[in-house]
Design a protein around this motif. Structure first.
Motif, PDB file in Angstrom:
ATOM      1  N   ALA A 237       0.828  -1.204   0.000  1.00 32.47           N
ATOM      2  CA  ALA A 237       0.000   0.000   0.000  1.00 32.47           C
ATOM      3  C   ALA A 237       0.869   1.262   0.000  1.00 32.47           C
ATOM      4  CB  ALA A 237      -0.923  -0.008   1.213  1.00 32.47           C
ATOM      5  N   PHE A 238       1.926   1.236   0.783  1.00 32.36           N
ATOM      6  CA  PHE A 238       2.829   2.382   0.841  1.00 32.36           C
ATOM      7  C   PHE A 238       3.496   2.630  -0.512  1.00 32.36           C
ATOM      8  CE2 PHE A 238       7.179   3.897   1.341  1.00 32.36           C
ATOM      9  CZ  PHE A 238       6.986   5.093   2.007  1.00 32.36           C
ATOM     10  N   LYS A 239       3.960   1.578  -1.150  1.00 33.26           N
ATOM     11  CA  LYS A 239       4.645   1.717  -2.432  1.00 33.26           C
ATOM     12  C   LYS A 239       3.743   2.353  -3.478  1.00 33.26           C
ATOM     13  CE  LYS A 239       7.263  -0.936  -5.858  1.00 33.26           C
ATOM     14  NZ  LYS A 239       7.752  -2.303  -6.233  1.00 33.26           N
ATOM     15  N   LYS A 240       2.469   1.966  -3.463  1.00 33.88           N
ATOM     16  CA  LYS A 240       1.515   2.502  -4.434  1.00 33.88           C
ATOM     17  C   LYS A 240       1.285   3.994  -4.217  1.00 33.88           C
ATOM     18  CE  LYS A 240      -3.162   1.703  -6.196  1.00 33.88           C
ATOM     19  NZ  LYS A 240      -4.390   0.867  -6.069  1.00 33.88           N
ATOM     20  N   LEU A 241       1.135   4.401  -2.950  1.00 36.38           N
ATOM     21  CA  LEU A 241       0.850   5.804  -2.652  1.00 36.38           C
ATOM     22  C   LEU A 241       2.075   6.705  -2.755  1.00 36.38           C
ATOM     23  CD1 LEU A 241      -1.559   5.571   0.411  1.00 36.38           C
ATOM     24  CD2 LEU A 241      -2.123   6.282  -1.907  1.00 36.38           C
ATOM     25  N   SER A 242       3.234   6.184  -2.421  1.00 35.53           N
ATOM     26  CA  SER A 242       4.420   7.029  -2.311  1.00 35.53           C
ATOM     27  C   SER A 242       4.897   7.583  -3.648  1.00 35.53           C
ATOM     28  CB  SER A 242       5.558   6.240  -1.653  1.00 35.53           C
ATOM     29  OG  SER A 242       5.950   5.149  -2.463  1.00 35.53           O
ATOM     30  N   LYS A 243       4.557   6.926  -4.735  1.00 37.80           N
ATOM     31  CA  LYS A 243       5.030   7.371  -6.049  1.00 37.80           C
ATOM     32  C   LYS A 243       4.619   8.803  -6.359  1.00 37.80           C
ATOM     33  CE  LYS A 243       5.071   2.721  -8.062  1.00 37.80           C
ATOM     34  NZ  LYS A 243       4.495   1.819  -9.097  1.00 37.80           N
ATOM     35  N   ALA A 244       3.442   9.211  -5.885  1.00 36.76           N
ATOM     36  CA  ALA A 244       2.951  10.565  -6.179  1.00 36.76           C
ATOM     37  C   ALA A 244       3.423  11.603  -5.157  1.00 36.76           C
ATOM     38  CB  ALA A 244       1.421  10.552  -6.220  1.00 36.76           C
ATOM     39  N   LEU A 245       4.185  11.177  -4.155  1.00 35.42           N
ATOM     40  CA  LEU A 245       4.576  12.082  -3.075  1.00 35.42           C
ATOM     41  C   LEU A 245       6.063  12.386  -3.042  1.00 35.42           C
ATOM     42  CD1 LEU A 245       2.432  10.483  -0.203  1.00 35.42           C
ATOM     43  CD2 LEU A 245       1.860  12.490  -1.610  1.00 35.42           C
ATOM     44  N   VAL A 246       6.825  11.913  -4.040  1.00 32.65           N
ATOM     45  CA  VAL A 246       8.275  12.092  -4.040  1.00 32.65           C
ATOM     46  C   VAL A 246       8.630  13.573  -4.135  1.00 32.65           C
ATOM     47  CG1 VAL A 246      10.422  11.623  -5.277  1.00 32.65           C
ATOM     48  CG2 VAL A 246       8.699   9.815  -5.018  1.00 32.65           C
ATOM     49  N   SER A 247       9.510  14.016  -3.221  1.00 34.57           N
ATOM     50  CA  SER A 247       9.952  15.416  -3.209  1.00 34.57           C
ATOM     51  C   SER A 247      11.441  15.566  -3.482  1.00 34.57           C
ATOM     52  CB  SER A 247       9.632  16.052  -1.850  1.00 34.57           C
ATOM     53  OG  SER A 247      10.312  15.377  -0.801  1.00 34.57           O
TER      54      SER A 247
END
Length: 285
Positions: A237-247
């Motif tokens: 679940a984390f891997k799926k969501l984190s892609k759009a949050l990379v800073s």
């Protein structure tokens, strides 16, 4: 002589039982001491020799050959109290001058809870209460060597005191238990976990680890690394969501905007402001 230490089982809630003694859990790291003739050697539970790191523990206040088990902590000279993480910092030192300075400014204390050999006699098959009686008779306390205090039967009362004093936890030990070099249900640790709400603000590129941050007065500050209690479903679940949050990223980490929240439990904070051994309770997606 190194002896593999007895390992503790764990449970969540404190209990009382007249078949047990209860001890406060010391905030340091496991240490086994072996003196044979004029030679004293110190080991961690992983068999790492650390004799050089603790020169103030080489003068054992007991006669004859002896093997002891316990926990080493370090005292902050400014406050006179044990400081979280100081013993682990000492363990990492290799330079003799730094070790000497540390021993003066943040001296070690060895909190002894068991005696395994004494003057050639193997004591491990004796019940705990008998070994404790021998320990008390042969090891006088001083500034460097302390006997871990015991409470007979009343574990819940001791645990309330531990929570009030923000201590790490307690250990329950069956009075009849022999000393065995393996995990045993006869010794049980009950940790005084604290719960925190944190944000996941990055992850390690090589191997698993999530970077944690804690919001204070509107500012996110680093709060350590989460590596425990994270199941495969959480990782997916984390891997799926984190892609759009990379800073951003560097050689070691990918950094994220602080939008993924989590609830973790830990045994408190280090003196550097990081969570100690955090474990995931809930991932808030």
């Amino acid at each position: 002589m190194f002896i593999s230490p007895m390992r503790m089982d764990a449970r969540e809630k404190p209990f009382s039982d007249q078949a047990y003694v209860f001890e406060p859990k010391i905030d340091g790291h496991r240490l086994l001491l072996s003196r044979n003739g004029a030679e004293t050697r110190l080991f961690t539970r992983e068999r790492r020799e650390c004799t050089r790191q603790y020169p103030e523990l080489l003068n054992v206040p007991a006669d004859g050959d002896i093997v002891l088990d316990g926990e080493v902590s370090c005292i902050d000279a400014e406050t006179g109290a044990e400081a979280a993480g100081l013993a682990e910092e000492r363990l990492m030192l290799a330079d003799s001058r730094k070790i000497h300075s540390f021993s003066l400014q943040k001296p070690a204390q060895y909190h002894v809870w068991d005696i395994l050999f004494y003057k050639g006699r193997d004591l491990r098959g004796l019940p705990l209460v008998r070994r404790r009686a021998i320990l008390e008779s042969v090891l006088p306390e001083n500034e460097a060597f302390r006997l871990v205090p015991q409470t007979d039967g009343h574990g819940e009362a001791l645990y309330r005191t531990i929570v009030e004093r923000h201590m790490e936890g307690m250990v329950a030990k069956r009075k009849s238990s022999p000393y065995v070099s393996r995990w045993s249900h006869d010794w049980i640790k009950i940790m005084n976990y604290r719960h925190e709400e944190v944000a996941i603000t990055g992850y390690r590129k090589d191997g698993f680890g999530w970077l944690l941050s804690k919001e204070e007065e509107g500012v996110c500050r680093p709060a350590g690394m989460l590596e425990q209690g994270v199941h495969l479903k959480h990782r997916k679940a984390f891997k799926k969501l984190s892609k759009a949050l990379v800073s951003g990223e560097d050689e070691q980490f990918v950094y994220l905007m602080p939008q993924i929240q989590a609830k973790v439990k830990s045994i408190g904070w280090t003196r550097h402001g990081l969570l100690r051994s955090p474990e995931l309770i809930e991932l808030k997606l």
